[in-house]
Enzyme design. Structure first.
Site, PDB file in Angstrom:
ATOM      1  N   LYS A 253       0.870  -1.180   0.000  1.00 54.61           N
ATOM      2  CA  LYS A 253       0.000   0.000   0.000  1.00 54.61           C
ATOM      3  C   LYS A 253       0.907   1.231   0.000  1.00 54.61           C
ATOM      4  O   LYS A 253       1.597   1.509   0.978  1.00 54.61           O
ATOM      5  CB  LYS A 253      -0.908   0.016   1.226  1.00 54.61           C
ATOM      6  CG  LYS A 253      -1.878   1.187   1.227  1.00 54.61           C
ATOM      7  CD  LYS A 253      -2.852   1.083   2.390  1.00 54.61           C
ATOM      8  CE  LYS A 253      -4.022   2.038   2.264  1.00 54.61           C
ATOM      9  NZ  LYS A 253      -3.686   3.418   2.047  1.00 54.61           N
ATOM     10  N   ARG A 258      -4.323   8.616  -5.466  1.00 63.91           N
ATOM     11  CA  ARG A 258      -5.008   7.716  -6.381  1.00 63.91           C
ATOM     12  C   ARG A 258      -5.342   8.473  -7.657  1.00 63.91           C
ATOM     13  O   ARG A 258      -5.828   9.597  -7.609  1.00 63.91           O
ATOM     14  CB  ARG A 258      -6.296   7.220  -5.753  1.00 63.91           C
ATOM     15  CG  ARG A 258      -6.966   6.169  -6.609  1.00 63.91           C
ATOM     16  CD  ARG A 258      -7.798   5.293  -5.752  1.00 63.91           C
ATOM     17  NE  ARG A 258      -8.368   4.181  -6.452  1.00 63.91           N
ATOM     18  CZ  ARG A 258      -9.152   3.300  -5.849  1.00 63.91           C
ATOM     19  NH1 ARG A 258      -9.430   3.438  -4.569  1.00 63.91           N
ATOM     20  NH2 ARG A 258      -9.642   2.284  -6.510  1.00 63.91           N
ATOM     21  N   PHE A 344      -2.666  -0.644 -10.313  1.00 62.46           N
ATOM     22  CA  PHE A 344      -3.051  -1.886  -9.633  1.00 62.46           C
ATOM     23  C   PHE A 344      -4.341  -2.491 -10.185  1.00 62.46           C
ATOM     24  O   PHE A 344      -4.736  -3.597  -9.793  1.00 62.46           O
ATOM     25  CB  PHE A 344      -3.151  -1.690  -8.113  1.00 62.46           C
ATOM     26  CG  PHE A 344      -4.055  -0.553  -7.700  1.00 62.46           C
ATOM     27  CD1 PHE A 344      -5.422  -0.732  -7.618  1.00 62.46           C
ATOM     28  CD2 PHE A 344      -3.527   0.683  -7.377  1.00 62.46           C
ATOM     29  CE1 PHE A 344      -6.257   0.314  -7.236  1.00 62.46           C
ATOM     30  CE2 PHE A 344      -4.345   1.735  -6.983  1.00 62.46           C
ATOM     31  CZ  PHE A 344      -5.717   1.547  -6.919  1.00 62.46           C
ATOM     32  N   ARG A 419     -17.476   0.412  -0.819  1.00 55.72           N
ATOM     33  CA  ARG A 419     -16.510  -0.199   0.079  1.00 55.72           C
ATOM     34  C   ARG A 419     -16.993  -1.620   0.324  1.00 55.72           C
ATOM     35  O   ARG A 419     -17.414  -1.960   1.412  1.00 55.72           O
ATOM     36  CB  ARG A 419     -16.548   0.580   1.405  1.00 55.72           C
ATOM     37  CG  ARG A 419     -15.229   1.038   1.887  1.00 55.72           C
ATOM     38  CD  ARG A 419     -15.371   1.923   3.103  1.00 55.72           C
ATOM     39  NE  ARG A 419     -15.221   3.335   2.768  1.00 55.72           N
ATOM     40  CZ  ARG A 419     -14.065   3.888   2.417  1.00 55.72           C
ATOM     41  NH1 ARG A 419     -12.965   3.174   2.373  1.00 55.72           N
ATOM     42  NH2 ARG A 419     -14.018   5.155   2.130  1.00 55.72           N
ATOM     43  N   LYS A 425      -7.652  -2.840   3.404  1.00 55.23           N
ATOM     44  CA  LYS A 425      -6.346  -2.267   3.740  1.00 55.23           C
ATOM     45  C   LYS A 425      -5.974  -2.689   5.142  1.00 55.23           C
ATOM     46  O   LYS A 425      -6.829  -2.755   6.026  1.00 55.23           O
ATOM     47  CB  LYS A 425      -6.377  -0.762   3.597  1.00 55.23           C
ATOM     48  CG  LYS A 425      -7.485  -0.114   4.389  1.00 55.23           C
ATOM     49  CD  LYS A 425      -7.601   1.355   4.095  1.00 55.23           C
ATOM     50  CE  LYS A 425      -8.853   1.899   4.759  1.00 55.23           C
ATOM     51  NZ  LYS A 425      -9.207   3.241   4.406  1.00 55.23           N
TER      52      LYS A 425
HETATM   53  P1  AMP Z   1      -7.428   4.684   2.274  1.00 60.58           P
HETATM   54  O1  AMP Z   1      -7.120   5.965   1.540  1.00 60.58           O
HETATM   55  O2  AMP Z   1      -6.740   4.588   3.600  1.00 60.58           O
HETATM   56  O3  AMP Z   1      -8.901   4.397   2.294  1.00 60.58           O
HETATM   57  O4  AMP Z   1      -6.785   3.471   1.431  1.00 60.58           O
HETATM   58  C1  AMP Z   1      -7.156   3.207   0.129  1.00 60.58           C
HETATM   59  C2  AMP Z   1      -6.234   3.927  -0.824  1.00 60.58           C
HETATM   60  O5  AMP Z   1      -4.953   3.344  -0.825  1.00 60.58           O
HETATM   61  C3  AMP Z   1      -6.646   3.829  -2.267  1.00 60.58           C
HETATM   62  O6  AMP Z   1      -7.644   4.763  -2.572  1.00 60.58           O
HETATM   63  C4  AMP Z   1      -5.357   4.104  -3.005  1.00 60.58           C
HETATM   64  O7  AMP Z   1      -5.223   5.487  -3.225  1.00 60.58           O
HETATM   65  C5  AMP Z   1      -4.276   3.699  -2.019  1.00 60.58           C
HETATM   66  N1  AMP Z   1      -3.434   2.570  -2.457  1.00 60.58           N
HETATM   67  C6  AMP Z   1      -2.099   2.497  -2.287  1.00 60.58           C
HETATM   68  N2  AMP Z   1      -1.607   1.353  -2.776  1.00 60.58           N
HETATM   69  C7  AMP Z   1      -2.648   0.651  -3.280  1.00 60.58           C
HETATM   70  C8  AMP Z   1      -2.778  -0.615  -3.909  1.00 60.58           C
HETATM   71  N3  AMP Z   1      -1.743  -1.413  -4.113  1.00 60.58           N
HETATM   72  N4  AMP Z   1      -4.025  -1.007  -4.273  1.00 60.58           N
HETATM   73  C9  AMP Z   1      -5.108  -0.223  -4.046  1.00 60.58           C
HETATM   74  N5  AMP Z   1      -5.039   0.994  -3.463  1.00 60.58           N
HETATM   75  C10 AMP Z   1      -3.821   1.432  -3.070  1.00 60.58           C
END
Ligand code: AMP
Length: 555
Positions: A253, A258, A344, A419, A425
């Site tokens: 991650k 994004r 990804f 979601r 995550k």
């Molecule tokens: P969060 O922002 O904490 O909800 O985590 C989700 C976000 O992680 C996604 O919207 C992406 O921007 C980011 N992200 C980073 N690496 C990845 C990955 N390998 N696959 C999907 N999302 C990722």
């Protein structure tokens, strides 16, 4: 349509808190406005233009003060005083128009079309670089609207210009109102799907007037952003496997931005997760996509990661975010904060891939991607059903400075905007901090009279004072806000406009995403997304700045 008719609906919406009532009020409006439903549906949400159109009015509250003053003949000082008092420029505009000495400029009534045409003109001016003459013309356009508005119309024009209608009309209510207006309350899911794919309520509403088959015909279109699939949060690897099944795909991650990258016949557009078009800000993303994607028409889901141009190490999102809003010095910034694309997922490749399994989508992505370090590389990933392997991947990700890992379901479809748990995550849980509430802000609009947006402080034993480490935009219920205000009000030591300083007697336990260095706060650190976990009634002293520093170092 007369603008006053829309305003009548606005004021009815403002009078009720009930979602059901709001839905019926809107449904009535939609039924009556089949002819210009495309505009009405957006205006109902306080948006003059569809989200995907790269149009921005570029008028701040401060400029709006000048506009109200210009349109009503009141002094700027009077407008500012009233703003401080009411906390809402919409109400201020209404009152000022009501008591203005000048006559209404035009005797004709405002129509929805006229208001929109004016606002579009203003937004198109914002696209060009603005010198002061342009800014004056922009102000004049809006001032003309306010001058020819009735007091109530002025309230809503002001709020629309400031993009804050304050009526609590979100996507869900609009979807249900369309379903009620055109399908007797049926097909809400189809309407939602059409919106997730097109992110354009104008288009969806128009289709609703033509029948459900038209709504179902709405498909992805390259160059129109679609809602991104979101991740659920899990706390353990076990929970992760339970949600996405075994074996699962495990990705790093990355801490980046994004981006949804659209390619159409060699042309590229870049959209953020909030569907903003940032193509102009990122010529390097455009180049990387052009050079390294072998597809005529495709949409890929990507994390954009910034790296240090000197040593190639990754730079946190905080720095990269500078590039998102920047409209000038783009080339300079591109050199200072270069980025690499880490795709990804793929959503479209000559056809929609939404209903294909993730494994198939990934193969397609591998097929069209040509990897070049520093420009574009697929995310680092593995496929496994072994917990140990996930743990070691997680440790490796963290030790390399990434945020953690993602776990993904192999046979899942791509579900825009939800979601659903097709990807989760897993981030390390941060230790919480006990902090004092040292300040806040009086709320505006519906939250007037309540203290919100709390400033949090940690203790400095050297200085024997509290140093700010962040702002918490609460996320509290109305009852909690009321209770909090009651507790904090007697502790106010100073007020300046809406800003207040509070004696640090109330201690809260705060959760947060991470700690960042920040010159804006007196402690030198800022919590990212702090949330209230609980009140620490048992404590009367906050954690000290040393603890914040060591947590920062241990990240
Ligand atoms: P969060 O922002 O904490 O909800 O985590 C989700 C976000 O992680 C996604 O919207 C992406 O921007 C980011 N992200 C980073 N690496 C990845 C990955 N390998 N696959 C999907 N999302 C990722």
């Amino acid at each position: 349509m007369e603008y006053s008719k829309l305003v009548e609906t606005y004021s009815r919406l403002g009078e009720t808190q009930s979602t059901l009532e709001k839905t019926s009020i809107l449904a009535e409006l939609f039924e009556d406005s089949e002819k210009n439903i495309e505009d009405i549906v957006l205006l109902a949400m306080g948006r003059p233009f569809p989200e995907w159109k790269d149009l921005d009015l570029g008028i701040s509250s401060k400029t709006m003060v000048e506009i109200i003053s210009q349109a009503t003949g009141k002094s700027k000082g009077d407008v500012e005083d009233a703003w401080r008092d009411k906390g809402d420029l919409g109400i201020v505009a209404e009152e000022m128009v009501e008591t203005k000495t000048q006559q209404r400029l035009m005797s004709q009534d405002l129509t929805v079309e006229k208001v929109l045409q004016r606002l579009e003109k203003v937004a198109k001016m914002s696209e060009k670089s603005l010198d002061s003459v342009d800014m004056d013309t922009k102000k004049k356009h809006v001032a003309d609207l306010i001058s020819s508005a009735s007091p109530e119309e002025a309230r809503y024009i002001t709020r629309t210009v400031l993009q804050n209608l304050r009526l609590g009309v979100g996507e869900g209510i609009v979807r249900d109102a369309l379903s009620e207006a055109f399908f007797d309350g049926e097909y809400a899911d189809d309407i939602q799907r059409a919106y997730d794919l097109s992110t354009d309520f104008s288009k969806v509403a128009k289709a609703c007037t033509e029948g459900i088959e038209e709504v179902r015909r709405i498909e992805i279109q390259v160059f129109r952003p679609i809602k991104s699939m979101l991740a659920k949060k899990v706390d353990t690897i076990d929970e992760g496997f339970e949600t996405v099944g075994k074996p699962a795909v495990i990705d790093y991650k990355y801490d980046g931005m994004r981006a949804q990258i659209h390619v159409k016949d060699g042309e590229v557009k870049v959209f953020t997760r909030r569907l903003e078009d940032v193509t102009k800000q990122f010529p390097d993303i455009v180049r990387a996509a052009k050079n390294n994607l072998e597809a005529c028409n495709c949409i890929i889901d990507t994390e954009v990661v910034a790296y240090d141009p000197e040593d190639g190490s990754s730079i946190p999102f905080q720095k990269l975010s500078k590039r998102i809003k920047r409209k000038y010095d783009i080339q300079k910034l591109e050199k200072q904060i270069p980025v690499e694309l880490r795709p990804f997922d793929i959503i479209y490749s000559e056809e929609s891939l939404l209903d294909k399994k993730y494994t198939e989508r990934w193969s397609k992505l591998e097929e069209i991607v040509e990897e070049v370090e520093g420009e574009l590389r697929l995310v680092d990933r593995t496929v496994t059903d072994k917990e140990e392997k996930v743990t070691s991947m997680q440790q490796k990700a963290l030790s390399e400075g990434h945020e953690g890992i993602m776990m993904k379901k192999q046979d899942a479809k791509y579900k825009p905007g939800s979601r659903v748990g097709y990807m989760v995550k897993l981030k390390p849980v941060m230790e919480t901090l006990d902090l004092a509430i040292i300040g806040g802000e009086w709320g505006e609009g519906r939250r007037k009279g309540w203290i919100g947006s709390l400033r949090l402080g940690c203790y400095s034993p050297e200085k024997d004072e509290y140093l700010e480490v962040g702002k918490m935009a609460t996320g509290l219920t109305d009852e909690q806000l009321e209770e909090l205000t009651e507790r904090l009000e007697p502790l106010i030591v100073r007020e300046e406009g809406r800003e207040i300083k509070i004696r640090p007697d109330v201690i809260v336990e705060a959760e947060y995403e991470e700690i960042q260095k920040s010159p804006n706060y007196s402690s030198g650190y800022a919590l990212r997304f702090p949330r209230l976990k609980q009140f620490r009634e048992d404590k009367n002293e906050a954690d000290n700045v040393e603890k914040v520093r060591s947590l920062y170092d241990s990240q």
